[in-house]
Scaffold this active site. Structure first.
Site, PDB file in Angstrom:
ATOM      1  N   GLU B  37       0.858  -1.185   0.000  1.00 25.50           N
ATOM      2  CA  GLU B  37       0.000   0.000   0.000  1.00 25.50           C
ATOM      3  C   GLU B  37       0.905   1.250   0.000  1.00 25.50           C
ATOM      4  OE1 GLU B  37      -3.093   1.125  -0.301  1.00 25.50           O
ATOM      5  OE2 GLU B  37      -2.399   3.151   0.246  1.00 25.50           O
ATOM      6  N   CYS B  47     -15.216   7.206   0.961  1.00 28.83           N
ATOM      7  CA  CYS B  47     -16.517   7.874   0.883  1.00 28.83           C
ATOM      8  C   CYS B  47     -16.811   8.685   2.131  1.00 28.83           C
ATOM      9  CB  CYS B  47     -17.637   6.859   0.724  1.00 28.83           C
ATOM     10  SG  CYS B  47     -17.329   5.670  -0.563  1.00 28.83           S
ATOM     11  N   VAL B  84       4.241  -0.288  -5.483  1.00 33.82           N
ATOM     12  CA  VAL B  84       4.682  -1.218  -6.516  1.00 33.82           C
ATOM     13  C   VAL B  84       4.890  -0.403  -7.785  1.00 33.82           C
ATOM     14  CG1 VAL B  84       4.014  -3.182  -7.951  1.00 33.82           C
ATOM     15  CG2 VAL B  84       3.578  -3.221  -5.480  1.00 33.82           C
ATOM     16  N   ASP B 289     -11.855  -0.410  -8.038  1.00 36.64           N
ATOM     17  CA  ASP B 289     -12.049   0.712  -8.960  1.00 36.64           C
ATOM     18  C   ASP B 289     -11.319   0.547 -10.292  1.00 36.64           C
ATOM     19  OD1 ASP B 289     -13.352   1.756  -6.793  1.00 36.64           O
ATOM     20  OD2 ASP B 289     -12.068   3.513  -6.561  1.00 36.64           O
ATOM     21  N   ASN B 311     -15.463  -3.902  -2.321  1.00 40.27           N
ATOM     22  CA  ASN B 311     -15.527  -4.898  -1.244  1.00 40.27           C
ATOM     23  C   ASN B 311     -16.004  -6.249  -1.755  1.00 40.27           C
ATOM     24  OD1 ASN B 311     -15.028  -4.104   1.732  1.00 40.27           O
ATOM     25  ND2 ASN B 311     -15.958  -2.276   0.875  1.00 40.27           N
ATOM     26  N   TYR B 432     -46.140  -1.246   4.974  1.00 39.01           N
ATOM     27  CA  TYR B 432     -46.931  -0.026   5.156  1.00 39.01           C
ATOM     28  C   TYR B 432     -47.348   0.160   6.605  1.00 39.01           C
ATOM     29  CZ  TYR B 432     -51.105   2.754   5.735  1.00 39.01           C
ATOM     30  OH  TYR B 432     -52.011   3.644   6.222  1.00 39.01           O
ATOM     31  N   TRP B 440     -50.311   3.682  -0.442  1.00 39.31           N
ATOM     32  CA  TRP B 440     -49.626   3.359  -1.700  1.00 39.31           C
ATOM     33  C   TRP B 440     -48.215   3.925  -1.569  1.00 39.31           C
ATOM     34  CZ3 TRP B 440     -51.300   0.254  -5.580  1.00 39.31           C
ATOM     35  CH2 TRP B 440     -52.665   0.035  -5.725  1.00 39.31           C
TER      36      TRP B 440
END
Lengths: 462, 462
Positions: B37, B47, B84, B289, B311, B432, B440
């Site tokens: 990393e 996020c 890397v 990504d 993930n 509901y 509805w």
């Protein structure tokens, strides 16, 4: 050409949806529509009554989606305070009684929609009809209870029945500052939710300061010298003092008139209908709380008294009467409730329902949060899933949590509707951002654990 | 027997999920796991950066799901601050550079997971590299921007890009009490949302006091004598003064190393993978990504940079490397965001995407409320649906509203996943109760209107 005559029995969701849809599709030269309603209101939200009682909903009129006047303006001949007392299928008439004027008359029909709804369960115990004992099914019931609770002498309310309606009324009384006890013969509240999740709900409800007496059956409503209810007695020798008693035991389909007339009932006790909401009698339709529906998972016939189904079924009947084509696709038992800040929901089959349908399952329960764990306002959510052995098909889901938890049941309902396996569910492209969910939505976490349970069970299968 | 060696490039969601799943399934005698990393953190929520910048999330560590130490305790050899710089597929080695010590070394692998993530888009305009111009992709970016905004001299922030990240950063700056302007070349914000719904979002954002400059492209970041950014200039001759500029233009897959090494890319520019997340090179996997996914509706290959996919894809790669079997089932483009109390979400195809996929559609948009209309706290919700002509298959859904609106997108996502028609959707047994929905549900109201549009279009078809 003489127009056809449609008579509708019952002026709430199912009946008036049917009337409206038929009216919309056929003009007055083709169809006359007469709707009979025993009460004085039409198209109202019975589910809203607890919130009217608590005061969070200001007035009765807020609960009325469409008044008799509005229906009449749309060309429906609504006759309120008029009870249908008999149906004559041979003569094609109904016998109507004008409750205010006391007169009776016959009304002819070509098509009939039976949407009489349901009647509340009342245990056959002494004192059940005493003053101070209230039902909460109709707007008129709600008005009576509301009036009584405004009396300062009412300090303590005992609610018989710990299902959705019982708990919602408990909240309403709590919001009004009253002492509240709920008594139910089952070991945990909401009988359609499994006991393990029900126990979590019970703890949360007690945490709200509501007394919850479980596993005890009511054997008597004790009355005072004036004949008013003063206490509720249980089979465990418990005496719960009460200024007011509310019956929240659920309902059964109101099929009396239909049965007398010879409209066939189904195995569940509701009126038997096909996908178009036709009964077995030509030209006679039925919709709402009085009919039985197909449970898509068990294949069994069930009666589910719920406004959503009543609206959909009424719409389906009305479209078909109107010359269109629509079908009701069945139910999977979705329900949701809120008691103060506690949210609970369920869909599909409970463990007991799966057992009785002959479906074998594994279970998984997970705890997560409604938002990313680090995000302010993240609330606890517990999700339980039942998955069929071997196939992994999702059979049921139950959720209990705080704000933002319960409405996630709709994802499970949509998954069950489509016969998804928990493995497939795990792939779902659900929305994610920190204010809305952890990066693994709780639904996916539950699906993952359920999938692991399915796999483990297969590995250990003989 | 010598254990196999798994090398992972990239220590965020995809890479570490792959490493963890492989580790869990195979012990150290069977598999060694080394993860590289470039930054100093692993498994963090990119996020969540806007909420860290706004201050609603207190500390950087809240955003870290699992630290390098935690991964090491699980038996993964995590090497942070190590980049890397090359992959040699023939020699089966990667070239690693220790950024702090400056030394380079070769690390051999049997299996390789390429999870390098994405790189932010940077427009090639003068001043783009000036001091005071910030990206917001990594935790380190976030820390730098946060530090700068704590300087009292920063009063006004200009954000380039009106997509999800741009708007979330705009909210963060607003919460901090700063003057905020957002500039985007598109006529409405969030390019993957149709212009009609985007216009509603634009109005709402302006209502929050955020300046929104649309339909103008940035042509220059103007710098002061000290070389710092002082303004953003657009092609409409507009000059937006800025103490700080934030780039929120989205990202593209970071495939440089992979491409150099000869790992094939797909048509979308992301790394081509199969359902198991295998690249076209034996023993080389990719996730997150940097890969392209199958869009289940269009059938096209798309790159969607989102933590949920990263993930899931990492998990899939790791299970397969670990000897299990899992697949990634594709994407349908679900996304959600919140800007102050405005919620917006989308799933499936936008009008433009449906057009370019060759799918013809009808559209329906409805306005409703998140709770029963009479219930306190009922918030507005607008739902748009696209349904395929003739079949009525739901192709896309977009939602904009206030609290409780956006997460309903998951029902549409689950419906699209199962290729439901809007007619079928209309039958769904959704939950509901008045605190959660009108009788509805808005989703059903939208489906009903979309179904009517499908029917109307069939009636009018030649």
């Amino acid at each position: 050409m003489t127009p056809e005559r449609l008579v509708v029995i019952g002026g709430d969701a199912a009946g008036m949806s049917a009337a409206s849809q038929a009216r919309k599709r056929r003009d007055a030269d083709s169809l006359q529509v007469v709707a009979f309603e025993r009460g004085h209101a039409t198209s109202y939200s019975a589910c809203g009554i607890p919130y009217w009682i608590s005061g969070v909903v200001a007035g009765e009129k807020d609960l009325i989606a469409r008044s008799p006047q509005q229906h009449r303006a749309n060309g429906i001949d609504v006759r309120t305070r008029t009870e249908v007392v008999a149906i004559d299928l041979a003569a094609r008439t109904v016998r109507a009684r004008d409750l205010d004027r006391g007169r009776e008359y016959d009304e002819p029909f070509d098509q009939l929609v039976y949407a009489a709804g349901s009647v509340p369960m009342r245990p056959a115990v002494p004192g059940i009809d005493a003053a101070g004992v209230h039902g909460v099914q109709t707007l008129d019931d709600g008005a009576a209870l509301r009036a009584e609770l405004e009396d300062d002498r009412v300090r303590r309310v005992v609610i018989v029945g710990g299902g959705y309606i019982g708990l919602e009324i408990a909240e309403a009384c709590k919001v009004r500052g009253l002492d509240v006890a709920v008594v139910d013969r089952s070991p945990t509240p909401i009988g359609t939710i499994d006991p393990d999740i029900g126990a979590v709900i019970a703890d949360a409800i007690r945490g709200l300061g509501i007394e919850l007496v479980l596993g005890e059956a009511v054997i008597e409503i004790e009355t005072g010298q004036d004949g008013r209810a003063v206490a509720v007695r249980t089979d465990a020798d418990r005496r719960l003092p009460a200024d007011t008693v509310v019956l929240g035991l659920g309902v059964r389909p109101d099929v009396a008139l239909a049965a007398q007339a010879g409209i066939p009932l189904g195995t569940s006790g509701g009126i038997a209908v096909d996908a178009q909401m036709r009964t077995h009698v030509e030209g006679v339709w039925a919709a709402g709380d009085c009919v039985e529906s197909v449970h898509r998972l068990s294949g069994q016939r069930v009666v589910v008294a719920l406004g959503t189904h009543a609206n959909k079924q009424g719409r389906v009947a009305g479209i078909n009467i109107g010359g269109g084509y629509a079908t009701f696709a069945g139910v999977i038992g979705t329900a949701v409730t809120k008691v103060c800040d506690l949210e609970a929901a369920r869909t599909g089959l409970s463990e007991a329902e799966a057992d009785s349908a002959g479906l074998r399952f594994v279970r998984a329960t997970v705890d997560s949060t409604t938002r990313a764990g680090y995000f302010p306002g993240a609330q606890p959510i517990k999700i339980k899933m039942l998955a069929e052995k071997r196939t992994g098909r999702l059979l049921g889901g139950q959720i209990v949590g705080r704000e933002g938890a319960a409405k996630r049941i709709d994802v499970l309902a949509t998954a069950i509707w489509n016969e998804m396996s928990v493995d497939e569910l795990l792939g779902l492209d659900l929305s994610y951002a920190p204010p809305f969910a952890p990066v693994w939505d709780p639904v996916l976490v539950a699906a993952r654990k359920a999938f692991e349970a399915v796999e483990a069970e297969m590995g250990s299968a003989p």
